[in-house]
Scaffold this motif. Sequence first.
Motif, short mmCIF file in Angstrom:
data_model
loop_
_atom_site.label_atom_id
_atom_site.label_comp_id
_atom_site.label_asym_id
_atom_site.label_seq_id
_atom_site.Cartn_x
_atom_site.Cartn_y
_atom_site.Cartn_z
N MET A 183 0.82 -1.21 0.00
CA MET A 183 0.00 0.00 0.00
C MET A 183 0.86 1.26 0.00
O MET A 183 0.39 2.35 -0.31
CB MET A 183 -0.93 0.02 1.23
N ARG A 184 2.11 1.10 0.36
CA ARG A 184 3.03 2.24 0.34
C ARG A 184 3.86 2.27 -0.94
O ARG A 184 4.21 3.34 -1.44
CB ARG A 184 3.95 2.18 1.56
N ILE A 185 4.16 1.10 -1.44
CA ILE A 185 5.05 1.04 -2.61
C ILE A 185 4.29 1.33 -3.91
O ILE A 185 4.80 2.02 -4.80
CB ILE A 185 5.75 -0.33 -2.67
N VAL A 186 3.07 0.81 -4.01
CA VAL A 186 2.32 0.99 -5.26
C VAL A 186 2.12 2.49 -5.59
O VAL A 186 2.32 2.89 -6.75
CB VAL A 186 0.98 0.22 -5.22
N PRO A 187 1.76 3.35 -4.64
CA PRO A 187 1.65 4.78 -4.99
C PRO A 187 2.96 5.37 -5.49
O PRO A 187 2.96 6.23 -6.39
CB PRO A 187 1.23 5.44 -3.67
N LEU A 188 4.08 4.89 -4.94
CA LEU A 188 5.38 5.39 -5.42
C LEU A 188 5.58 5.02 -6.88
O LEU A 188 6.01 5.83 -7.71
CB LEU A 188 6.54 4.79 -4.60
N ILE A 189 5.23 3.76 -7.18
CA ILE A 189 5.41 3.29 -8.56
C ILE A 189 4.44 4.03 -9.49
O ILE A 189 4.79 4.42 -10.60
CB ILE A 189 5.21 1.76 -8.64
N THR A 190 3.22 4.25 -9.02
CA THR A 190 2.23 4.97 -9.83
C THR A 190 2.69 6.39 -10.12
O THR A 190 2.62 6.86 -11.27
CB THR A 190 0.88 5.02 -9.07
N HIS A 191 3.19 7.07 -9.09
CA HIS A 191 3.70 8.43 -9.28
C HIS A 191 4.84 8.42 -10.30
O HIS A 191 4.92 9.29 -11.16
CB HIS A 191 4.21 9.00 -7.96
N GLN A 192 5.72 7.43 -10.17
CA GLN A 192 6.86 7.36 -11.08
C GLN A 192 6.39 7.11 -12.50
O GLN A 192 6.91 7.69 -13.46
CB GLN A 192 7.84 6.28 -10.62
#
Lengths: 153, 271
Positions: A128-137
């Motif tokens: 739940m923390r990593i997926v937003p980072l990847i989405t932003h990237q």
Amino acid sequence: METLERILAQHPFLKNLEQKYVQLLVGCAVNVRFEAGSFIFREGEDANRFYILRAGRVAVEIHNGGREAITIETLGEGDVLGWSWLVPPYKCHADAQAVELTRAIALDGKCIRDKCQSDPSLGYELMMRIVPLITHQLQATQLQLMDVYGVKK
Amino acid sequence: MLPVPYRILRNNRETHDVFTLDAEPADGSGIPPYAPGQFNMLYVFGKGDSAISISGDPEKKQPLRHTIRRAGVVTTALERLRRGDTIGVRGPFGAPWPVTEAQGKDVLLLAGGIGLAPLRPALYHLLAHRGQYGKIALLYGARAPEDLLYVSELEQWRGRFDLQVFVTVDTAKRGWMGEVGVVTKLIARASFDPENAVAMICGPEIMMRFSVLELQQNKMRPETIFLTMERNMKCAVGFCGHCQYGPHFICRDGPVFRCDRVQSFLGKREV
């Protein structure tokens, strides 16, 4: 003196993560520092670690054969560096170079994968923390690819 | 409204395709007052005209300053102008940045590429009346380090304790010591109170769309976000219809719009 647990708990990436999970992560964590100009990892290397950045600046670079490397992103305090540890075959897809003295907490990818395997709720919390980072990237990459500042043709 | 002859004082190169023209009325009179965010129609006689935002300091009486990117016939002709040449100027036109509404609030200026030029007069105004505003942040993104505008001014602004300046580029070669990444990423770095702030955004539409999304995720309301829209402006007074944007004429009702009035059109392929 600041403990690893406290540093991890205060980092934006792990904000509001339950203490029991932070304690689990501490077992996979180590304090690291990189001098300006040193490489944190290079493309093709095993992605054994990822980094929770505390201070400094890191350039993520890609290169094309003999051409000059291009920086596609810089990361700093509060950011997270690397997610190749999460996806087989666990190989780095870019170079990461410290632009200035950089302090971070390195987390052992295999150690965390094992802990997530045995405690899927930890895995869910991290996802739940990593997926937003990847989405932003991904969104940022789309904007960069569109060359939005170029002249309309 | 007829174009007024202006004499070119200076043509200053900013980047490989961006330049700044300084001009003064050919008859020696003063330039008409303008507000930050307004634009003029610049005429190159025999070539045509183009709507260009004013990029100078509205507090200063001279010169009239426009920063222009070479993009077509008229702007290519403008780029060739030298000291002593004459152009026609019609204006100023359009709705300005809400510098009065922003009094007492934090102010975020988000600029992408050439979008820093129309925002610069707003920043001059904010700094000239610094005590009337809360925190001020300039977030500026460009394609590459060599495409950054007003580099020496950026350095001066960075040196101020009462102004946050964050600059990023989309890509850079090794050796660039600044930030790399999209401009929206800088929003998280700025210190401001989203419930008592005004954001002014100028850049490519897609950059503004993503900036609005990011600001809204940071709890800013659309009524406090302002954008400047760009379309093919011709008459500049809302008669010809070239710049129609939904129910709006950008030349007359804009170019600065409150976000909630145009947000439904952002992202549409054709309006």
